[in-house]
Design a protein around this motif. Structure first.
Motif, PDB file in Angstrom:
ATOM      1  N   ARG A  85      -3.586 -24.970  20.597  1.00 48.38           N
ATOM      2  CA  ARG A  85      -3.845 -25.604  21.956  1.00 48.38           C
ATOM      3  C   ARG A  85      -2.673 -23.988  23.249  1.00 48.38           C
ATOM      4  N   THR A  86      -1.608 -24.540  22.552  1.00 49.19           N
ATOM      5  CA  THR A  86      -0.585 -23.746  23.328  1.00 49.19           C
ATOM      6  C   THR A  86      -0.837 -22.306  22.729  1.00 49.19           C
ATOM      7  N   SER A  87      -0.941 -21.617  21.986  1.00 46.03           N
ATOM      8  CA  SER A  87      -1.182 -19.951  21.486  1.00 46.03           C
ATOM      9  C   SER A  87      -2.405 -19.645  22.102  1.00 46.03           C
ATOM     10  N   LEU A  88      -3.743 -20.356  22.601  1.00 42.64           N
ATOM     11  CA  LEU A  88      -4.795 -20.026  22.798  1.00 42.64           C
ATOM     12  C   LEU A  88      -4.350 -20.123  24.131  1.00 42.64           C
ATOM     13  N   VAL A  89      -3.795 -20.970  24.798  1.00 43.64           N
ATOM     14  CA  VAL A  89      -3.815 -21.463  27.071  1.00 43.64           C
ATOM     15  C   VAL A  89      -2.438 -19.431  26.996  1.00 43.64           C
ATOM     16  N   VAL A  90      -1.527 -19.423  26.294  1.00 42.10           N
ATOM     17  CA  VAL A  90      -0.380 -18.492  26.544  1.00 42.10           C
ATOM     18  C   VAL A  90      -1.706 -16.974  26.085  1.00 42.10           C
ATOM     19  N   SER A  91      -2.263 -16.938  25.414  1.00 38.75           N
ATOM     20  CA  SER A  91      -3.104 -15.761  24.632  1.00 38.75           C
ATOM     21  C   SER A  91      -4.292 -14.792  25.352  1.00 38.75           C
ATOM     22  N   LEU A  92      -5.041 -16.278  26.204  1.00 38.05           N
ATOM     23  CA  LEU A  92      -5.922 -16.412  27.301  1.00 38.05           C
ATOM     24  C   LEU A  92      -5.282 -16.195  28.748  1.00 38.05           C
ATOM     25  N   VAL A  93      -4.139 -16.523  28.800  1.00 40.29           N
ATOM     26  CA  VAL A  93      -3.788 -16.166  29.992  1.00 40.29           C
ATOM     27  C   VAL A  93      -2.911 -14.962  30.505  1.00 40.29           C
ATOM     28  N   SER A  94      -2.633 -14.542  29.330  1.00 41.33           N
ATOM     29  CA  SER A  94      -1.924 -13.345  29.199  1.00 41.33           C
ATOM     30  C   SER A  94      -2.141 -12.197  29.472  1.00 41.33           C
ATOM     31  N   VAL A  95      -3.957 -12.220  27.764  1.00 42.61           N
ATOM     32  CA  VAL A  95      -4.791 -11.676  28.910  1.00 42.61           C
ATOM     33  C   VAL A  95      -5.880 -11.064  30.354  1.00 42.61           C
ATOM     34  N   SER A  96      -5.826 -11.884  30.407  1.00 45.51           N
ATOM     35  CA  SER A  96      -6.137 -11.771  31.908  1.00 45.51           C
ATOM     36  C   SER A  96      -6.010 -11.459  32.971  1.00 45.51           C
ATOM     37  N   LEU A  97      -4.723 -11.507  32.485  1.00 44.55           N
ATOM     38  CA  LEU A  97      -3.047 -11.147  33.322  1.00 44.55           C
ATOM     39  C   LEU A  97      -3.598  -9.709  32.916  1.00 44.55           C
ATOM     40  N   GLY A  98      -3.331  -9.106  32.251  1.00 49.03           N
ATOM     41  CA  GLY A  98      -2.839  -7.410  31.435  1.00 49.03           C
ATOM     42  C   GLY A  98      -4.838  -7.178  31.984  1.00 49.03           C
ATOM     43  N   LEU A  99      -5.474  -7.924  32.034  1.00 49.14           N
ATOM     44  CA  LEU A  99      -6.997  -7.001  31.794  1.00 49.14           C
ATOM     45  C   LEU A  99      -7.171  -6.939  33.379  1.00 49.14           C
ATOM     46  N   GLY A 100      -6.631  -8.277  33.993  1.00 46.89           N
ATOM     47  CA  GLY A 100      -6.780  -7.866  35.341  1.00 46.89           C
ATOM     48  C   GLY A 100      -5.804  -6.709  36.526  1.00 46.89           C
ATOM     49  N   VAL A 101      -4.505  -6.959  36.083  1.00 50.92           N
ATOM     50  CA  VAL A 101      -3.968  -6.056  36.438  1.00 50.92           C
ATOM     51  C   VAL A 101      -4.692  -4.314  36.224  1.00 50.92           C
ATOM     52  N   GLY A 102      -4.109  -4.414  34.964  1.00 48.54           N
ATOM     53  CA  GLY A 102      -4.957  -3.135  34.243  1.00 48.54           C
ATOM     54  C   GLY A 102      -6.029  -2.261  34.797  1.00 48.54           C
ATOM     55  N   LEU A 103      -7.489  -3.661  34.561  1.00 53.29           N
ATOM     56  CA  LEU A 103      -8.388  -2.536  35.357  1.00 53.29           C
ATOM     57  C   LEU A 103      -8.026  -2.260  36.445  1.00 53.29           C
TER      58      LEU A 103
END
Length: 289
Positions: A85-103
């Motif tokens: 649960r913790t790993s998936l939350v970290v992964s999804l939030v971090s990828v969302s952050l990277g995707l939003g800014v990078g996009l």
């Protein structure tokens, strides 16, 4: 017009995805892991932070503790469930952050050009000059260890990847006929980007975002292993591996490392296979078989 074409090609893409064995396996694994993460509070046989049996420290897997126990007598199965649960939350939030800014930066760099593109290019090159895990460690060192710092650090590591991918897509599409037609009709740059270029760029971006979840899981586990990620008593797979190695019982009680390591591997494998399946399905050069 491109939106109607996308809708017509959607069933064809779904058929190609379902024909991909890697895509099907990755989808099933991702769904199972997600369900475990969501249902952990319901499925848990023990409380991951308070239930400790000091008389059963480092107990081998049994009917009472399917995955055995750790050095504090905590049920390892429960810890692994919450660790996913913790790993998936970290992964999804971090990828969302990277995707939003990078996009956003990639769209601007590819369409506006000039000094803005050069500045964003320099930023991208600087971020890519550091190995991803070292950059994440440096960020967490500055911001302080913790779950939120790990999310930010892993998210920043993902930003230059999405910038380069998005910029490349914009550069390849900005001279296409439908974009030129939209500009000739007086469409504002923001409308051209959001309503014409972005929809046509979604396929590779979605694939990269899916693959990035697996990468982010590894990086988050690496930070946890170094003690820079989630802090006790929050269960996290990398932290569990670290505790086992630091305690010196990774060989005498191998289940303390096998099960957390296995779940990290399955999580990375699931999203890598899912990303491969999506890449096969969304590739316009693919043909129905």
């Amino acid at each position: 017009m491109e939106q109607r074409e996308f809708m017509r090609s959607a069933p064809r893409s779904l058929r190609r995805f379902w024909q991909s064995s890697s895509g099907r396996i990755g989808l099933v694994l991702a769904i199972v892991l997600t369900l475990i993460a969501l249902l952990a509070p319901v499925l848990r046989p023990y409380d991951p932070t308070t239930d400790r049996d000091y008389l059963a420290r480092l107990a081998a897997p049994s009917a009472a503790h399917w995955f055995g126990t750790d050095a504090l007598g905590r049920d390892l199965l429960t810890l692994v469930w919450y660790g996913i649960r913790t790993s998936l939350v970290v992964s999804l939030v971090s990828v969302s952050l990277g995707l939003g800014v990078g996009l956003g930066l990639g769209l601007i760099a590819g369409y506006v050009r000039g000094p803005i593109e050069i500045a964003i290019g320099w930023l991208t090159d600087i971020l890519l000059a550091f190995p991803s895990i070292l950059l994440a460690i440096a960020i967490v060192t500055v911001t302080g260890p913790g779950l939120q710092s790990a999310m930010v650090a892993v998210g920043v590591v993902q930003i230059p990847i999405f910038i380069r991918l998005t910029r490349a897509m914009v550069l390849s599409l900005r001279q296409q006929g439908f974009v030129e037609a939209a500009r000739a009709l007086g469409a504002f740059p923001s409308r051209v980007l959001l309503h014409h270029i972005l929809p046509a760029s979604l396929a590779p971006i979605v694939v990269q975002a899916t693959l990035a979840i697996g990468t982010a899981t590894l990086e988050a586990a690496g930070l946890g292993f170094l003690g820079l990620g989630a802090q006790p008593p929050t269960p996290e797979l990398g932290t569990m591996l670290s505790d086992a190695f630091k305690g010196g019982y990774s060989l005498s009680a191998p289940w303390t490392t096998v099960f957390p390591g296995l779940l990290i591997t399955l999580t990375v494998l699931a999203f890598n296979l899912l990303g491969d399946g999506l890449r096969d399905a969304l590739d316009p050069r693919s043909s129905d078989r």
